[in-house]
Enzyme design. Structure first.
Site, PDB file in Angstrom:
ATOM      1  N   CYS A  91     -94.564 -11.741-110.342  1.00 53.37           N
ATOM      2  CA  CYS A  91     -95.997 -11.887-110.201  1.00 53.37           C
ATOM      3  C   CYS A  91     -95.793 -12.669-111.073  1.00 53.37           C
ATOM      4  O   CYS A  91     -95.787 -12.154-112.886  1.00 53.37           O
ATOM      5  CB  CYS A  91     -96.898 -11.156-109.888  1.00 53.37           C
ATOM      6  SG  CYS A  91     -96.197 -10.062-108.865  1.00 53.37           S
ATOM      7  N   LYS A 109     -74.820 -17.305-107.571  1.00 55.52           N
ATOM      8  CA  LYS A 109     -74.993 -17.777-107.265  1.00 55.52           C
ATOM      9  C   LYS A 109     -75.135 -18.995-105.449  1.00 55.52           C
ATOM     10  O   LYS A 109     -75.891 -19.242-105.164  1.00 55.52           O
ATOM     11  CB  LYS A 109     -74.139 -19.299-107.464  1.00 55.52           C
ATOM     12  CG  LYS A 109     -74.163 -19.419-109.376  1.00 55.52           C
ATOM     13  CD  LYS A 109     -75.937 -19.144-109.389  1.00 55.52           C
ATOM     14  CE  LYS A 109     -76.486 -18.073-109.924  1.00 55.52           C
ATOM     15  NZ  LYS A 109     -76.318 -17.409-110.700  1.00 55.52           N
ATOM     16  N   GLU A 162     -70.071 -14.323-110.591  1.00 55.43           N
ATOM     17  CA  GLU A 162     -71.050 -15.816-110.548  1.00 55.43           C
ATOM     18  C   GLU A 162     -71.093 -16.082-109.641  1.00 55.43           C
ATOM     19  O   GLU A 162     -72.385 -16.480-109.154  1.00 55.43           O
ATOM     20  CB  GLU A 162     -71.015 -15.566-112.146  1.00 55.43           C
ATOM     21  CG  GLU A 162     -71.855 -16.402-113.037  1.00 55.43           C
ATOM     22  CD  GLU A 162     -73.716 -16.088-112.616  1.00 55.43           C
ATOM     23  OE1 GLU A 162     -73.755 -14.971-111.880  1.00 55.43           O
ATOM     24  OE2 GLU A 162     -74.837 -16.907-111.827  1.00 55.43           O
ATOM     25  N   HIS A 212     -55.656  -5.528-100.978  1.00 57.30           N
ATOM     26  CA  HIS A 212     -56.289  -4.443-101.204  1.00 57.30           C
ATOM     27  C   HIS A 212     -57.775  -3.819 -99.921  1.00 57.30           C
ATOM     28  O   HIS A 212     -57.807  -3.378 -99.900  1.00 57.30           O
ATOM     29  CB  HIS A 212     -56.828  -3.120-102.171  1.00 57.30           C
ATOM     30  CG  HIS A 212     -55.708  -3.205-103.891  1.00 57.30           C
ATOM     31  ND1 HIS A 212     -54.564  -2.965-103.065  1.00 57.30           N
ATOM     32  CD2 HIS A 212     -55.160  -3.825-104.212  1.00 57.30           C
ATOM     33  CE1 HIS A 212     -53.587  -2.630-103.752  1.00 57.30           C
ATOM     34  NE2 HIS A 212     -53.808  -3.375-104.530  1.00 57.30           N
ATOM     35  N   LYS A 269     -88.427 -14.736-110.871  1.00 63.25           N
ATOM     36  CA  LYS A 269     -87.389 -15.302-111.993  1.00 63.25           C
ATOM     37  C   LYS A 269     -86.333 -13.759-113.082  1.00 63.25           C
ATOM     38  O   LYS A 269     -85.994 -13.754-113.633  1.00 63.25           O
ATOM     39  CB  LYS A 269     -87.367 -16.682-112.178  1.00 63.25           C
ATOM     40  CG  LYS A 269     -86.930 -17.393-114.112  1.00 63.25           C
ATOM     41  CD  LYS A 269     -85.266 -17.811-113.472  1.00 63.25           C
ATOM     42  CE  LYS A 269     -85.017 -17.601-114.663  1.00 63.25           C
ATOM     43  NZ  LYS A 269     -83.275 -18.427-114.084  1.00 63.25           N
ATOM     44  N   TRP A 284     -94.819 -11.905-105.697  1.00 63.23           N
ATOM     45  CA  TRP A 284     -94.235 -11.702-105.640  1.00 63.23           C
ATOM     46  C   TRP A 284     -94.379 -10.009-104.687  1.00 63.23           C
ATOM     47  O   TRP A 284     -94.181  -9.191-106.518  1.00 63.23           O
ATOM     48  CB  TRP A 284     -92.964 -11.037-106.667  1.00 63.23           C
ATOM     49  CG  TRP A 284     -91.695 -10.811-106.328  1.00 63.23           C
ATOM     50  CD1 TRP A 284     -90.572 -12.019-105.507  1.00 63.23           C
ATOM     51  CD2 TRP A 284     -91.181  -9.400-105.289  1.00 63.23           C
ATOM     52  NE1 TRP A 284     -89.166 -11.253-104.771  1.00 63.23           N
ATOM     53  CE2 TRP A 284     -89.875 -10.065-106.012  1.00 63.23           C
ATOM     54  CE3 TRP A 284     -91.568  -7.920-106.675  1.00 63.23           C
ATOM     55  CZ2 TRP A 284     -89.509  -8.394-105.520  1.00 63.23           C
ATOM     56  CZ3 TRP A 284     -90.500  -7.088-106.173  1.00 63.23           C
ATOM     57  CH2 TRP A 284     -89.192  -7.481-105.809  1.00 63.23           C
ATOM     58  N   ARG A 297     -91.916 -16.790-110.824  1.00 65.30           N
ATOM     59  CA  ARG A 297     -91.835 -15.202-111.165  1.00 65.30           C
ATOM     60  C   ARG A 297     -92.417 -14.604-109.999  1.00 65.30           C
ATOM     61  O   ARG A 297     -92.229 -13.533-109.622  1.00 65.30           O
ATOM     62  CB  ARG A 297     -92.956 -14.445-112.391  1.00 65.30           C
ATOM     63  CG  ARG A 297     -92.923 -15.513-113.620  1.00 65.30           C
ATOM     64  CD  ARG A 297     -93.573 -15.406-113.850  1.00 65.30           C
ATOM     65  NE  ARG A 297     -94.300 -13.861-114.634  1.00 65.30           N
ATOM     66  CZ  ARG A 297     -93.499 -12.968-115.507  1.00 65.30           C
ATOM     67  NH1 ARG A 297     -92.132 -13.543-116.491  1.00 65.30           N
ATOM     68  NH2 ARG A 297     -93.837 -11.410-114.871  1.00 65.30           N
ATOM     69  N   ASN A 335     -99.992  -7.801-112.236  1.00 70.55           N
ATOM     70  CA  ASN A 335     -98.896  -7.647-112.339  1.00 70.55           C
ATOM     71  C   ASN A 335     -97.872  -6.541-112.856  1.00 70.55           C
ATOM     72  O   ASN A 335     -98.068  -6.284-114.288  1.00 70.55           O
ATOM     73  CB  ASN A 335     -97.555  -9.019-112.863  1.00 70.55           C
ATOM     74  CG  ASN A 335     -96.891  -8.865-113.605  1.00 70.55           C
ATOM     75  OD1 ASN A 335     -95.822  -8.810-113.003  1.00 70.55           O
ATOM     76  ND2 ASN A 335     -95.981  -9.808-114.553  1.00 70.55           N
ATOM     77  N   GLY A 336     -96.976  -5.976-111.412  1.00 67.94           N
ATOM     78  CA  GLY A 336     -96.336  -4.805-112.260  1.00 67.94           C
ATOM     79  C   GLY A 336     -97.049  -4.112-111.124  1.00 67.94           C
ATOM     80  O   GLY A 336     -97.351  -3.952-109.842  1.00 67.94           O
ATOM     81  N   GLU A 346     -77.859 -16.094-103.047  1.00 66.23           N
ATOM     82  CA  GLU A 346     -79.243 -15.816-103.327  1.00 66.23           C
ATOM     83  C   GLU A 346     -79.428 -17.581-103.469  1.00 66.23           C
ATOM     84  O   GLU A 346     -80.417 -17.180-102.877  1.00 66.23           O
ATOM     85  CB  GLU A 346     -79.075 -15.639-105.148  1.00 66.23           C
ATOM     86  CG  GLU A 346     -78.830 -16.801-105.814  1.00 66.23           C
ATOM     87  CD  GLU A 346     -79.092 -15.952-107.689  1.00 66.23           C
ATOM     88  OE1 GLU A 346     -80.366 -15.272-107.994  1.00 66.23           O
ATOM     89  OE2 GLU A 346     -78.438 -16.363-108.066  1.00 66.23           O
TER      90      GLU A 346
HETATM   91  C1  F6R Z   1     -79.076 -14.547-110.662  1.00 59.94           C
HETATM   92  C2  F6R Z   1     -80.269 -14.487-112.010  1.00 59.94           C
HETATM   93  C3  F6R Z   1     -80.477 -13.021-111.951  1.00 59.94           C
HETATM   94  C4  F6R Z   1     -80.639 -12.531-113.122  1.00 59.94           C
HETATM   95  C5  F6R Z   1     -81.295 -10.997-112.982  1.00 59.94           C
HETATM   96  C6  F6R Z   1     -81.706 -10.645-114.876  1.00 59.94           C
HETATM   97  O1  F6R Z   1     -78.674 -16.072-110.968  1.00 59.94           O
HETATM   98  O2  F6R Z   1     -81.345 -15.087-112.550  1.00 59.94           O
HETATM   99  O3  F6R Z   1     -78.934 -12.010-111.233  1.00 59.94           O
HETATM  100  O4  F6R Z   1     -79.394 -12.842-113.785  1.00 59.94           O
HETATM  101  O5  F6R Z   1     -82.524  -9.986-113.028  1.00 59.94           O
HETATM  102  O6  F6R Z   1     -82.295 -11.002-115.415  1.00 59.94           O
HETATM  103  P1  F6R Z   1     -82.649 -11.397-116.809  1.00 59.94           P
HETATM  104  O7  F6R Z   1     -81.009 -12.106-117.802  1.00 59.94           O
HETATM  105  O8  F6R Z   1     -83.629 -11.980-117.234  1.00 59.94           O
HETATM  106  O9  F6R Z   1     -82.376 -10.145-117.297  1.00 59.94           O
END
Ligand code: F6R
Length: 615
Positions: free
Chosen positions: A2, A492, A488, A511, A610, A75, A27, A101-102, A495
């Protein structure tokens, strides 16, 4: 999660709040709302959907006048995303209005008590409980707004960044923070409130970041008053001068923030090592490390905690630390680590990696490690973030603001910082001769130009994306340093394009996952010429004989894999330990183009946010 924004001053609050919310949509973006005070009354508008939907609704339905207001982009945690559950929330009298937010964990018991006292609730949210609790304290104790907020928060269990104002006292906003970020921008007789500084950066560079368990009474014409929520002690605002600029947080001609941020990587990597990597002097200078060198050098082991992409950077770091510095490393999901009673001693060093510096699980893992006496080192991108402040020492990644929800430049800059740290420790421990060390530093300095070169594959990657955009599954394989890159790459893709994707160490394929391979299955294999090249080539043969489609990431000039693969994407040659900085690039581009071709919202993928400030 949020985003919250508030304004009190002499300008129209509406455009500031709406623009600010748009900057904070990373957010959370399932619903949004705004409350403005027009001099007599509060005008409130909220809706399921994006800030753009809020804008259309507000402009059609409410008066947008007023120099005081608060806004929210959500969110969802408690209550589905709909108009009613969106913030702001009124108290029963309609006098108080709040954004939050929380999560208030004990909201059910508080709600029951308030219902017994005659309060009525229209939403399913914990936030509506909090605003009514504040109102109840105002009524029962005759408390002013600030005091009522403080008393109410002392009854609440959970996390919050809140902003609340009272129709009867429209010259002040009260804010408070525990566990979720809250910044106050200080202008000339005006104040801005936001989850981060991006909503107010064009108005002021001066900001105060509230600490946990602090609240502030922000009153027009007065200095902000800071207090500790628990014991009412006065706290003194530490006014920081921000370095961020507006250009950095706008798209700069790119269609999406994600693409802009992918292309920013040469600059971001260079900014991250600038002033630290001094190849001419064969020296790595890292203030946060130099001050605690003995402690880090004598560590029994390094424990790395992080989530998501940052966890993948941690896995790359495990290879680098063990390979170069010969220090045992464990990499843990912060969410698992914090709850499994881990064995931690005073001789352990914990490295917490986080782009946002606000991830709740990572923050909790840090607190646990500190309680057990470990030394905690942070690798964060957001300056002044909670994790940056909670750690004993640290090194920032100077990636600049990352707005796209899918992390790109944060990942490569995290690897850059961790590589510098590993090299420094390796040198101090005597595992590197001066000439070898110098070679490494010189090679690291070439990485931005090599990333630039890797980005030249973009048109080819777009063609490949077009071939596979309708796939339903995808496998990513890599070995050694490039196994985390495979993870990774898969993250990507899933998501942002919603294609199911998995990453595996290439040798693990036989395996189990090999059973999935048929002519429909694209398999992305990282097959650079260092390390386990021949073994990866064998893995490619195994895929080919099962008719899988092979997209190989190879070193420039490779001929062997080219004969086997359906597509090859070249990256420049570098040291094996530095290959993740290059092999990641085409995988980011591939996910990006596939997601765009599928019509997905690249910068704001569904269900994500984010900054994950809830556990
Ligand atoms: C994926 C992504 C998330 C963050 C994760 C940790 O693209 O962005 O998997 O890497 O939520 O976030 P931080 O790095 O802000 O602790």
């Amino acid at each position: 999660m949020c985003g919250i924004v508030g304004y009190i001053g002499h300008r129209d609050a509406y455009p500031i709040i709406v623009k600010g919310l748009q900057r904070l949509e990373y957010r959370g973006y399932d619903s949004a709302g705004i409350a403005l005070f027009d001099g007599n009354d509060i005008n409130l508008s909220k809706t399921k959907g994006k800030v753009e939907d809020l804008k259309q609704k507000s402009e059609a339905t409410i008066s947008l006048e007023g120099t005081l207001g608060i806004g929210h982009t959500r969110w969802a945690t408690h209550g589905i995303p709909n108009d009613v559950n969106s913030h702001p929330h009124y108290s029963n009298s309609g006098d108080l209005v709040i954004i939050h937010n929380g999560i208030i964990e004990n909201y059910e018991s508080l709600k029951k008590e308030l219902i017994n006292r005659g309060y009525v609730f229209t939403s399913d949210t914990d936030t509506e409980v909090l605003v009514n609790l504040i109102e109840e304290v105002q009524k029962s104790e005759g408390a002013k707004l600030g005091k009522a907020v403080q008393i109410a928060l002392n009854q609440a269990v959970g996390a919050y960044a809140i902003a609340v104002f009272d129709r009867k006292k429209p010259d002040e906003i009260v804010v408070a923070k525990l566990g979720s970020p809250l910044a106050i921008g200080i202008g000339e007789n005006e104040f801005f409130i936001a989850s981060d500084a991006s909503p107010f950066i064009e108005f002021t560079n001066n900001a105060v970041y509230l600490e946990d368990e602090e609240m502030a009474i922000i009153r027009l014409g007065k200095e902000i008053k800071l207090r500790k929520i628990k014991d009412d002690a006065i706290a003194y605002p530490n006014i920081l001068e921000l370095q961020m600029n507006l250009e950095e947080i706008e798209k700069g001609g790119y269609d999406h923030f994600m693409l802009k941020e992918i292309y920013e990587q040469p600059r971001a990597i260079m900014d991250t090592y600038r002033g630290r990597l001094l190849a001419g002097q064969s020296l790595i200078k890292m203030a946060g490390v130099d001050q605690h060198l003995e402690k880090i050098l004598n560590a029994n082991r390094i424990i790395i905690v992080a989530c998501g992409t940052s966890w993948h950077a941690g896995l790359v770091a495990e290879y680098i630390f063990e390979d170069l510095a010969r220090i045992p490393v464990e990499v843990e999901y912060a969410s698992e680590f914090r709850y499994r009673n881990p064995v931690i001693t005073e001789n352990d060093v914990l490295i917490a990696i986080s782009q946002s510096g606000e991830t709740a699980d990572t923050l909790a893992a840090i607190k646990l490690a500190k309680e057990k006496g470990a030394f905690v080192f942070g690798v964060c991108n957001v300056v002044g973030s909670s994790i940056a402040r909670e750690t004993h020492a640290g090194a920032y990644t100077h990636a600049g603001p990352e707005i796209g929800v899918a992390s790109t430049k944060a990942f490569t800059t995290q690897i850059t910082v961790l590589t510098l740290l590993a090299l420094k420790l390796a040198k101090e421990k005597g595992h590197f001769s001066t000439s070898r060390f110098h070679e490494y530093l010189t090679e690291l300095e070439t990485i931005p130009a090599k990333v630039e070169k890797a980005l030249e594959a973009n048109p080819l990657v777009e063609i490949i994306a077009d071939v596979y955009k309708d796939s339903t599954n995808c496998l990513y394989l890599g070995r050694g340093y490039n196994f985390p890159v495979a993870l990774e790459g898969a993250l990507k893709l899933k998501e942002i394009s919603y294609i199911h994707a998995e990453g595996y160490p290439a040798a693990e394929m036989k395996h189990g996952p090999i059973a999935l391979i048929d002519e429909q299955m694209p398999v992305i294999v990282i097959a650079t010429n260092k390390g386990h090249y021949e073994k990866v080539v064998s893995n490619i043969q195994e895929i080919k004989s099962r008719k899988g489609k092979i997209i190989a990431i190879v070193t420039q000039g490779d001929t062997q894999v080219r004969e086997l693969a359906d597509h090859v994407i070249e990256v420049p040659e570098t040291f094996e330990s530095l290959t993740p900085l290059l092999t990641t690039i085409p995988l980011q581009l591939l996910s990006y183009h596939i997601a765009v071709m599928r019509g997905c919202n690249v910068d704001q993928p569904r269900n994500l946010a984010k900054s994950v400030t809830v556990e």
